[in-house]
Design a protein around this motif. Structure first.
Motif, mmCIF file in Angstrom:
data_model
loop_
_atom_site.group_PDB
_atom_site.id
_atom_site.type_symbol
_atom_site.label_atom_id
_atom_site.label_comp_id
_atom_site.label_asym_id
_atom_site.label_seq_id
_atom_site.Cartn_x
_atom_site.Cartn_y
_atom_site.Cartn_z
ATOM 1 N N ASP A 59 157.699 18.651 55.486
ATOM 2 C CA ASP A 59 157.336 17.363 54.429
ATOM 3 C C ASP A 59 155.957 17.470 54.414
ATOM 4 O O ASP A 59 155.292 16.895 55.468
ATOM 5 C CB ASP A 59 157.886 16.194 54.597
ATOM 6 C CG ASP A 59 157.633 14.945 53.960
ATOM 7 O OD1 ASP A 59 156.723 15.220 52.931
ATOM 8 O OD2 ASP A 59 158.035 13.884 54.054
ATOM 9 N N VAL A 60 155.081 17.777 53.433
ATOM 10 C CA VAL A 60 153.627 17.845 53.369
ATOM 11 C C VAL A 60 152.946 16.624 53.452
ATOM 12 O O VAL A 60 151.833 16.310 53.459
ATOM 13 C CB VAL A 60 153.175 18.559 52.121
ATOM 14 C CG1 VAL A 60 153.779 20.254 52.026
ATOM 15 C CG2 VAL A 60 153.377 17.944 50.758
ATOM 16 N N THR A 61 153.685 15.386 53.383
ATOM 17 C CA THR A 61 153.193 13.898 53.130
ATOM 18 C C THR A 61 153.313 13.721 54.513
ATOM 19 O O THR A 61 153.204 12.305 54.866
ATOM 20 C CB THR A 61 153.740 13.210 52.296
ATOM 21 O OG1 THR A 61 155.243 13.009 52.537
ATOM 22 C CG2 THR A 61 153.879 13.885 50.939
ATOM 23 N N ASP A 62 153.907 14.093 55.563
ATOM 24 C CA ASP A 62 154.431 13.776 56.971
ATOM 25 C C ASP A 62 153.775 14.274 58.042
ATOM 26 O O ASP A 62 153.905 15.758 58.096
ATOM 27 C CB ASP A 62 155.928 13.731 57.095
ATOM 28 C CG ASP A 62 156.392 13.232 58.427
ATOM 29 O OD1 ASP A 62 155.496 13.600 59.421
ATOM 30 O OD2 ASP A 62 157.203 12.340 58.480
ATOM 31 N N ALA A 63 152.533 13.652 58.730
ATOM 32 C CA ALA A 63 151.719 14.679 59.622
ATOM 33 C C ALA A 63 152.555 15.153 60.568
ATOM 34 O O ALA A 63 152.181 16.178 61.321
ATOM 35 C CB ALA A 63 150.772 13.618 60.165
ATOM 36 N N GLY A 64 153.465 14.476 61.284
ATOM 37 C CA GLY A 64 154.210 15.033 62.307
ATOM 38 C C GLY A 64 155.195 16.270 61.802
ATOM 39 O O GLY A 64 155.341 17.342 62.456
ATOM 40 N N SER A 65 155.798 16.023 60.452
ATOM 41 C CA SER A 65 156.460 17.334 60.043
ATOM 42 C C SER A 65 155.495 18.591 59.967
ATOM 43 O O SER A 65 155.828 19.604 60.136
ATOM 44 C CB SER A 65 156.867 16.949 58.771
ATOM 45 O OG SER A 65 157.553 18.110 58.110
ATOM 46 N N ILE A 66 154.418 18.286 59.163
ATOM 47 C CA ILE A 66 153.214 19.213 59.287
ATOM 48 C C ILE A 66 153.027 19.880 60.765
ATOM 49 O O ILE A 66 152.867 21.109 60.989
ATOM 50 C CB ILE A 66 151.874 18.893 58.738
ATOM 51 C CG1 ILE A 66 152.346 18.322 57.123
ATOM 52 C CG2 ILE A 66 150.686 20.084 58.748
ATOM 53 C CD1 ILE A 66 151.001 17.743 56.480
ATOM 54 N N ARG A 67 152.739 19.012 61.625
ATOM 55 C CA ARG A 67 152.519 19.580 63.183
ATOM 56 C C ARG A 67 153.653 20.516 63.669
ATOM 57 O O ARG A 67 153.205 21.624 64.248
ATOM 58 C CB ARG A 67 152.109 18.575 63.875
ATOM 59 C CG ARG A 67 151.771 18.800 65.467
ATOM 60 C CD ARG A 67 151.390 17.692 66.288
ATOM 61 N NE ARG A 67 152.319 16.747 66.494
ATOM 62 C CZ ARG A 67 152.498 15.509 65.631
ATOM 63 N NH1 ARG A 67 151.518 15.186 64.957
ATOM 64 N NH2 ARG A 67 153.511 14.721 66.049
ATOM 65 N N ARG A 68 154.678 20.197 63.451
ATOM 66 C CA ARG A 68 155.901 20.781 63.971
ATOM 67 C C ARG A 68 156.096 22.095 63.201
ATOM 68 O O ARG A 68 156.493 22.979 63.860
ATOM 69 C CB ARG A 68 157.205 19.872 63.824
ATOM 70 C CG ARG A 68 157.218 18.729 64.854
ATOM 71 C CD ARG A 68 158.565 18.080 64.771
ATOM 72 N NE ARG A 68 158.861 17.481 63.561
ATOM 73 C CZ ARG A 68 158.505 16.117 63.115
ATOM 74 N NH1 ARG A 68 157.756 15.163 64.094
ATOM 75 N NH2 ARG A 68 158.916 15.860 62.005
ATOM 76 N N CYS A 69 155.801 22.038 62.097
ATOM 77 C CA CYS A 69 156.068 23.597 61.102
ATOM 78 C C CYS A 69 155.174 24.234 61.702
ATOM 79 O O CYS A 69 155.598 25.446 61.864
ATOM 80 C CB CYS A 69 156.010 22.873 59.715
ATOM 81 S SG CYS A 69 156.230 24.384 58.694
ATOM 82 N N ILE A 70 153.939 23.953 61.871
ATOM 83 C CA ILE A 70 152.769 24.932 62.190
ATOM 84 C C ILE A 70 152.949 25.303 63.488
ATOM 85 O O ILE A 70 152.962 26.605 63.843
ATOM 86 C CB ILE A 70 151.512 24.388 61.830
ATOM 87 C CG1 ILE A 70 151.206 24.024 60.473
ATOM 88 C CG2 ILE A 70 150.369 25.357 62.260
ATOM 89 C CD1 ILE A 70 151.462 25.016 59.389
ATOM 90 N N GLN A 71 153.530 24.718 64.218
ATOM 91 C CA GLN A 71 153.677 24.853 65.604
ATOM 92 C C GLN A 71 154.977 25.881 65.692
ATOM 93 O O GLN A 71 155.098 26.956 66.437
ATOM 94 C CB GLN A 71 154.058 23.850 66.649
ATOM 95 C CG GLN A 71 152.780 23.043 67.012
ATOM 96 C CD GLN A 71 153.280 21.593 67.853
ATOM 97 O OE1 GLN A 71 154.396 21.275 67.974
ATOM 98 N NE2 GLN A 71 152.181 20.954 68.405
ATOM 99 N N ASP A 72 156.022 25.631 65.238
ATOM 100 C CA ASP A 72 157.196 26.439 64.994
ATOM 101 C C ASP A 72 157.169 27.882 64.513
ATOM 102 O O ASP A 72 157.668 28.883 64.673
ATOM 103 C CB ASP A 72 158.200 25.855 64.456
ATOM 104 C CG ASP A 72 158.834 24.609 65.043
ATOM 105 O OD1 ASP A 72 158.799 24.458 66.264
ATOM 106 O OD2 ASP A 72 159.629 23.841 64.586
#
Length: 250
Positions: free
Chosen positions: A55-68
């Motif tokens: 979800d590009v509007t959610d900082a936590g979602s972005i962080r988890r995605c880039i880490q994964d």
């Protein structure tokens, strides 16, 4: 041919993003296809494909995605939403949603991948905007503003990343009746069109649905993104689709 091999694409649940993911898979790349609600069945089964939630509007979602995702070589910011309505009838909450997804979402995901690109002194960022930023159209003032902001952001970012050998490009699709843009745009229309704009709005809707004039197909956008990622000689702004190319040449 570029040696890049892994691309992360946002907004892959339909339209341009889905076709771009298919295109890169067909070309032999490793693809990280992201979407809010991941669906494995949308793309061909491949050991080079990963589908991740984002979800590009959610900082936590972005962080988890880039880490994964791990190391990537190219980022394609495609996730977006439309808004087709007279400005007088736009709920500001919906206008904020458009800018949160189209503009700030692009900025946030880009910011999240920059450290690895900068450290490796390699990478490509492609931002998908729209030809409405080239030729103003009615009922699209908020949407156009959100995409024009990405154009300006991209061109400025390209200058600061050039010393790190990171390329930044824009792909500008034309009108694409076969995508979910219209459905999303009408969803954000809210309670409807102010009566004073009713007749004008209907005429614009009819023009948007018209397929007798040149339009943009999803594969046009996928091919333009492919060129932007793999060919360093591409210009900053790359039109995608027959109507987009004609407008750029006018």
């Amino acid at each position: 041919m570029s040696t890049l091999s892994t691309v992360l694409i946002t907004g892959c649940s339909s339209g341009f993003g889905l076709e771009t993911a298919r295109h890169f898979l067909d070309k032999g790349w490793r693809v990280i296809a992201t979407m809010r609600a991941p669906r494995e069945d949308l793309l061909p089964i491949s050991d080079r494909l990963r589908v991740l939630p984002l979800d590009v509007t959610d900082a936590g979602s972005i962080r988890r995605c880039i880490q994964d995702a791990g190391p990537i070589d190219a980022l394609v910011n495609n996730a977006g939403v439309g808004l087709l309505s007279p400005l007088e009838g736009v709920d500001l909450a919906n206008a904020r949603e458009v800018f949160e997804i189209n503009t700030l979402g692009t900025i946030a995901v880009t910011q999240a991948v920059l450290p690895q690109f900068r450290q490796r002194r390699a990478g490509v960022i492609v931002n998908v905007t729209s030809t409405v930023t080239m030729k103003p159209l009615p009922l699209l003032s908020v949407y156009t503003g959100s995409k024009a902001a990405v154009n300006a952001f991209t061109e400025s970012l390209a200058l600061e990343l050039a010393p790190f050998n990171v390329r930044v490009r824009l792909v500008l699709p034309g009108r694409a009746p076969g995508t979910s843009f219209g459905d999303n745009a009408r969803r954000l229309m809210g309670d409807g069109v102010p009566e004073a704009y009713a007749d004008f709005t209907q005429s614009v809707f009819a023009a948007v649905r018209n397929t007798t004039t040149p339009v943009t197909n999803a594969i046009d956008v996928a091919a333009a993104v492919w060129s932007a990622v793999t060919d360093p000689s591409t210009p900053m702004r790359i039109p995608a689709g027959a109507d987009a190319v004609a407008l750029a040449q006018a």
